[in-house]
Structure formats: structure tokens, C-alpha cells
Design an enzyme around this catalytic site. Structure first.
Site, PDB file in Angstrom:
ATOM      1  N   TRP A 103       0.690  -1.256  -0.098  1.00  0.00           N
ATOM      2  CA  TRP A 103      -0.091  -0.041   0.093  1.00  0.00           C
ATOM      3  C   TRP A 103       0.891   1.350  -0.053  1.00  0.00           C
ATOM      4  CZ3 TRP A 103      -5.012  -0.565   3.796  1.00  0.00           C
ATOM      5  CH2 TRP A 103      -5.474  -1.656   3.172  1.00  0.00           C
ATOM      6  N   LYS A 104       2.200   1.171   0.268  1.00  0.00           N
ATOM      7  CA  LYS A 104       2.979   2.337   0.396  1.00  0.00           C
ATOM      8  C   LYS A 104       2.627   3.362   1.388  1.00  0.00           C
ATOM      9  CE  LYS A 104       4.526   1.114  -4.339  1.00  0.00           C
ATOM     10  NZ  LYS A 104       4.879   1.514  -5.613  1.00  0.00           N
ATOM     11  N   HIS A 108      12.842  -1.982  -0.906  1.00  0.00           N
ATOM     12  CA  HIS A 108      12.121  -1.534  -2.076  1.00  0.00           C
ATOM     13  C   HIS A 108      13.093  -0.512  -2.867  1.00  0.00           C
ATOM     14  CE1 HIS A 108       8.819   0.550  -4.387  1.00  0.00           C
ATOM     15  NE2 HIS A 108       8.257  -0.695  -4.018  1.00  0.00           N
ATOM     16  N   GLY A 114       5.030   2.047 -10.903  1.00  0.00           N
ATOM     17  CA  GLY A 114       3.805   2.937 -10.856  1.00  0.00           C
ATOM     18  C   GLY A 114       3.935   3.677 -12.085  1.00  0.00           C
ATOM     19  N   GLY A 132       1.531  -2.864  -6.205  1.00  0.00           N
ATOM     20  CA  GLY A 132       1.486  -1.627  -5.810  1.00  0.00           C
ATOM     21  C   GLY A 132       0.111  -0.736  -5.659  1.00  0.00           C
ATOM     22  N   GLY A 133       0.040   0.125  -6.827  1.00  0.00           N
ATOM     23  CA  GLY A 133      -1.205   0.911  -6.887  1.00  0.00           C
ATOM     24  C   GLY A 133      -2.449  -0.218  -7.005  1.00  0.00           C
TER      25      GLY A 133
END
Ligand code: PGA
Length: 251
Positions: A12-13, A98, A174, A235-236
Site C-alpha cells: 500500500w506504500k 524496495h 507506478g 502497488g497501485g
């Protein structure tokens, strides 16, 4: 050939407030009402939500992970979080190295290795990230860069404990761009060969190699079917339950 159970991890960063747990509820519903997932499902939320994800995810088999950990177990390190704290909050995994940590915080391979060791020491499974920049790929150095990162970022303890490798080309993170399937296959085969070389066939063939970088519902099926791709780091597309579930179901 050893079969490896695939794993899909959501990163989720720095996204997610308590309200985002609604997505987790929806994901849990999808996972428990749909066909049983073939993958181990991990969600790595911001540190503030690790305990909630661990608790809330338990009934649907969603496991929690941290996004980073300090090399030390405790001490005067304002703002940092230790692997023991993540484990204490219910996490079972920790992403280390990361590319955003490497770029934003200048983390070196040596630090990443120490973090992976710290994670193992706390009983977590480190997800160790490697990947080349676009300039390095253009210069034909992708494999050698990743090989060097593997040597220095993976601790020897990986021979005895469970670690996960995530190949994430920096330029694909991303951006909506991904390497070709052939390029992914070639890189994952190269990583596999190096893991076998270092840890022996029995161990080296059991270490999961995840692909990460613009893994989306639209490309998940073909990427996750590539040889030596044992899951994904997302991620996104992990922020929305439906998208993340589609990726999990693509396994
Ligand atoms: P992305 O991120 O799926 O948004 O490209 C992947 C990652 O950084 O782990």
C-alpha cells in the site's frame, strides 16, 4: 521440479487511513465467497494499520506485512520501526530494499541485507526487492545489476530460513509500463539460477521470485504464468479490493 505455492503481496506504500480497512473487508468477502485463492495473500499496509490488517485479515487468510524494518531490534532511532514491532503487531512478512527506500533513503545493499537478517531474526519472512533502472537496462546491464543486488542483499541466513525475492524493474514501478514477457522470463530464470548456485538446488528451487512493477488486472494472467514467476508484488492495484482480487484470481 519443486512446485512453489504462489504468493501475491499488496504494497500500500504511504496510502491508507483507517477507512481503507473497508477495502480489506471487501477483499476478505471476495476471498471467502469466491473460489478459494491459489495464492498466499499478503497485505503490507502502512505501519499504522499493520495490527488492524493482521487482526481483520485473519478470518479470511489475509496475512499482514510491513513495508520496511530497522536493522536493530530497538533503540534510539526516532521514527523507525523494528522487525520485532512488526511481528508483535501480527505481521508475518516485511518488504526490505524496495526501490523507493533505496532511492528516497539511500539504502544500500548492505543495509538491505541487514534488514533482511533483522526480519528473519524476528521471525518474519523478508520480501527482498531488487531491480534495475531504465538506464541500466538500456545499457544492457539489467542482469548484472540484479545479480550484484542478489549477492549483497540476500543474507546467508536465507539458506536456512524462508525469504522471498521480488524482481521489480525500477522503471516499471507506478508507470504502467512492464518488461516484455520474454524479458521477465529471462530475468527470473537468471535469478533462479543464481539462487540455486548460491543455496543449492533443494533450497534455491523453493525460494519464491515475485514480479513487481505495474502488475495490473489486465496483465496479471500472462505475467503470473511465466516460468519462475511465483507471484507478484502489487502497488497501485492493491489499493482497490476488486483489482487486487482480480490479480489474486489470475494465479
Ligand atoms: P506498482 O508498484 O504496482 O504501483 O507499479 C509496485 C511496487 O512498488 O511494489
Amino acid at each position: 521440479m519443486t512446485t512453489i505455492s504462489p504468493l501475491i503481496a499488496g504494497n500500500w506504500k504511504m496510502n491508507g487511513l483507517s477507512q481503507s480497512l473497508d477495502e480489506l473487508t471487501e477483499l476478505a468477502q471476495l476471498l471467502t465467497t469466491g473460489e478459494a485463492p491459489r495464492a498466499v495473500v499478503v497485505v503490507c499496509p502502512p505501519a499504522t494499520l499493520v495490527a488492524a490488517v493482521a487482526t481483520q485479515g485473519a478470518s479470511s487468510g489475509i496475512l499482514a506485512g510491513g513495508q520496511d524494518c530497522h536493522v536493530n531490534a530497538s533503540g534510539a532511532h526516532t521514527g523507525d520501526i523494528s522487525a520485532y514491532m512488526l511481528a508483535d503487531a501480527g505481521a508475518q512478512f516485511a518488504i526490505v530494499g524496495h526501490s523507493e527506500r533505496r532511492a528516497d533513503h539511500g539504502e544500500t545493499d548492505d543495509q538491505v541485507r541487514a534488514k533482511a537478517e533483522a526480519a528473519i531474526g524476528a521471525g518474519l519472512k523478508p520480501i527482498i526487492c531488487v531491480g534495475e533502472t531504465e538506464a541500466q537496462r538500456d545499457a544492457g546491464q539489467a542482469e548484472s545489476i540484479v545479480a550484484a543486488q542478489l549477492v549483497s542483499s540476500i543474507p546467508d541466513a536465507a539458506g536456512l530460513h524462508e525469504v522471498i525475492v521480488a524482481y521489480e524493474p525500477v522503471w516499471a514501478i507506478g508507470t504502467g509500463r512492464t518488461p516484455s514477457n520474454d524479458d521477465i522470463a529471462q530475468m527470473h530464470a537468471s535469478i533462479r539460477a543464481r539462487l540455486v548456485d548460491r543455496f543449492g538446488a533443494d533450497k534455491g528451487n523453493t525460494i519464491r521470485i515475485l514480479y513487481g512493477g505495474s502488475l495490473k488486472p489486465v496483465n496479471a494472467r500472462e505475467i503470473l504464468a511465466i516460468d519462475n514467476v511465483n507471484g507478484g508484488l502489487v502497488g497501485g492495484a492493491s489499493l482497490l479490493a476488486k483489482d487486487f482480487y482480480t490479480i489474486i484470481s489470475a494465479v
